[in-house]
Design a protein around this motif. Structure first.
Motif, mmCIF file in Angstrom:
data_model
loop_
_atom_site.group_PDB
_atom_site.id
_atom_site.type_symbol
_atom_site.label_atom_id
_atom_site.label_comp_id
_atom_site.label_asym_id
_atom_site.label_seq_id
_atom_site.Cartn_x
_atom_site.Cartn_y
_atom_site.Cartn_z
ATOM 1 N N GLY A 15 0.821 -1.201 0.000
ATOM 2 C CA GLY A 15 0.000 0.000 0.000
ATOM 3 C C GLY A 15 0.853 1.248 0.000
ATOM 4 N N HIS A 16 0.206 2.374 -0.024
ATOM 5 C CA HIS A 16 0.957 3.620 0.091
ATOM 6 C C HIS A 16 0.136 4.640 0.878
ATOM 7 C CE1 HIS A 16 -1.467 4.371 -3.539
ATOM 8 N NE2 HIS A 16 -1.410 5.633 -3.186
ATOM 9 N N VAL A 17 0.859 5.661 1.305
ATOM 10 C CA VAL A 17 0.228 6.630 2.183
ATOM 11 C C VAL A 17 0.422 8.022 1.584
ATOM 12 C CG1 VAL A 17 2.320 6.605 3.632
ATOM 13 C CG2 VAL A 17 0.223 7.512 4.569
ATOM 14 N N VAL A 18 -0.599 8.847 1.722
ATOM 15 C CA VAL A 18 -0.559 10.195 1.156
ATOM 16 C C VAL A 18 -0.758 11.201 2.294
ATOM 17 C CG1 VAL A 18 -1.602 11.757 -0.530
ATOM 18 C CG2 VAL A 18 -1.597 9.296 -0.961
ATOM 19 N N ILE A 19 0.122 12.184 2.334
ATOM 20 C CA ILE A 19 0.076 13.161 3.438
ATOM 21 C C ILE A 19 -0.195 14.553 2.868
ATOM 22 C CG2 ILE A 19 1.346 14.159 5.379
ATOM 23 C CD1 ILE A 19 3.270 11.689 5.120
ATOM 24 N N ASN A 20 -1.145 15.245 3.473
ATOM 25 C CA ASN A 20 -1.367 16.651 3.141
ATOM 26 C C ASN A 20 -0.694 17.455 4.250
ATOM 27 O OD1 ASN A 20 -2.356 19.267 2.943
ATOM 28 N ND2 ASN A 20 -4.297 18.595 2.069
#
Ligand code: TPP
Ligand code: SF4
Ligand code: SF4
Ligand code: SF4
Ligand code: MG
Lengths: 90, 304
Positions: A15-20
């Motif tokens: 999976g991957h993670v997205v950060i704002n």
């Protein structure tokens, strides 16, 4: 030709993670409760002066989505690779 | 470590981090973001659990109405992209009651703070539960009045410090699950916002169950309650919940008191069936009035 054992090939992360980063308020929940230790808190600041998380070990991300579940500021989410996040995700 | 992050700040165009599709966003009024909640406040985490619970449930989002009172938690009604109403302080339940009677097909959810629901609104709570009105009440218990500066609440643990109890409160607080059960709630649970998965599942169960369903969601108010009691920050509070939680489904609610630093009994405590106010009314009036009973239009096909 050099034969490589299958197990030696690096596995693609699940999976991957997205950060704002600009929405983050630096509470640290995501980094603390990520079960596989993907995230660490940055020493750098975002524009509001908070320390956002950074991806310390992307390969470990399972896409479980717990980081997004904990984030009180809706600033991060994780998703399984190979498909778009859906409404039924964590 | 900080270097790779700096790059995303100085060069936003090439930054790999975007947030176009966070799955929670479709449930939020994004034009109202960023929200007012402090860093590490547990209310946002409870909202994540709530939106995921609705997604997972069989409910149609067009049929859900969310009602809040006043307080930091009360802001939830204004942030969720659902039909919502932000009532005056303490009056979420009276509004929700009227809404349910006028439109029984609507799934009514009251989402509010411990002060709103149990101090100024406490009287409404006991009667809504007694009547077994079909609605779900989600209470963020942060042990004080967050919005107004951290005054003592009916939930403040004994000896805890609040702005109005600088030497510690000497009142015995409400044990919310016990109160809800005694008044007649058919579903009662307590989780902390550390228990995100369990809380999500519990909210779904509560939403899908007919009758008056209640969940206490223990959450940190790091700015006031947590700081004033020298318990660290929001993260430290969640870690203390992890450490102090005792998961005991079916626990006797009389033994679910919360004290400073003591165990936090979590779980589903009550799950019973009892005729709801609406179905009881229809059944009774049919019996006593026979053919003379005319069901209100909005109830037709909804109330059995
Ligand atoms: C009639 C009335 N009395 C008092 C207030 C002031 N007031 C605003 S929010 C609040 C308490 C909120 O506490 P809680 O419901 O626990 O919400 P929190 O902010 O902790 O989430 C009070 C007393 C008000 N707005 N209206
Ligand atoms: S949980 Fe959200 S607000 Fe808290 S540090 Fe992580 S991204 Fe930032
Ligand atoms: S999705 Fe799961 S594994 Fe990936 S960063 Fe988030 S919490 Fe960690
Ligand atoms: S005052 Fe407390 S409850 Fe209100 S937003 Fe801040 S931390 Fe949350
Ligand atoms: Mg409160």
């Amino acid at each position: 030709m050099v034969e490589t054992k299958k197990s030696a090939a690096p596995k693609a992360p699940k999976g991957h993670v997205v950060i704002n980063t600009e929405r983050c308020k630096g509470c640290g929940f995501c980094a603390q409760f990520c079960p596989t230790g993907v995230l660490a808190m940055s020493k750098g600041f975002n524009l509001k002066g908070y320390h956002p998380p950074i991806i310390a070990d992307a390969a470990k991300c399972s896409g479980c989505g717990l980081c997004g579940m904990y984030c009180p500021d809706f600033a991060i989410y994780g998703v399984k690779n190979g498909r778009k996040p859906e409404s039924g995700d964590l | 470590m900080s270097e790779s992050y700096e790059a995303t700040v100085t060069d936003p165009v090439s930054a790999p981090m975007t947030c176009d599709s966070n799955p929670v966003e479709e449930w939020l009024r994004m034009d109202r973001m960023p929200h007012i909640w402090c860093p590490g406040c547990g209310i946002g985490t409870s909202v994540n659990c709530f939106t995921r619970a609705i997604e997972e449930s069989s409910l149609d989002r067009k049929n859900i109405a969310i009602v809040s009172g006043i307080g930091c938690t009360g802001r939830v009604a204004g942030y969720l992209l659902l039909d919502s109403f932000h009532t005056t302080h303490g009056r979420a339940l009276p509004f929700a009651t009227g809404l349910k009677l006028a439109s029984p097909k609507t799934k009514v959810v009251v989402y509010s703070g411990d002060g709103d629901l149990f101090a100024i609104g406490g009287n409404h709570f006991i009667h809504a539960a007694r009547r077994n009105l079909d609605m779900t009440v989600l209470c963020v218990n942060n042990f004080n009045y967050g919005m107004t500066g951290g005054q003592v609440a009916p939930t403040t643990p004994e000896f805890a410090i609040a702005s109005t109890t600088p030497y510690g409160s000497v009142e015995r607080p409400f044990n919310l699950p016990y109160l809800a059960q005694s008044c007649g709630a058919v579903y009662v649970a307590r989780w902390t916002v550390y228990h995100v998965k369990q809380l999500q599942r519990s909210i779904r169960e509560a939403l899908e169950k007919p009758g008056f369903t209640f969940i206490e969601m223990v959450a940190p108010c790091p700015t006031l309650f947590v700081r004033r009691n020298r318990l660290g920050d929001g993260l430290a509070a969640l870690e203390s919940y992890e450490e102090n939680a005792v998961i005991k489904n079916g626990a006797d609610t009389r033994e679910c008191d919360l004290g400073m630093g003591g165990p936090i009994v979590c779980g589903k405590f009550v799950d019973i069936d009892r005729p709801s106010y609406l179905s009881n009314q229809v059944a009774h009036l049919r019996k006593v009035l026979g053919d003379r009973y005319v069901m209100p239009d909005a109830w037709q096909g909804v109330v059995q």
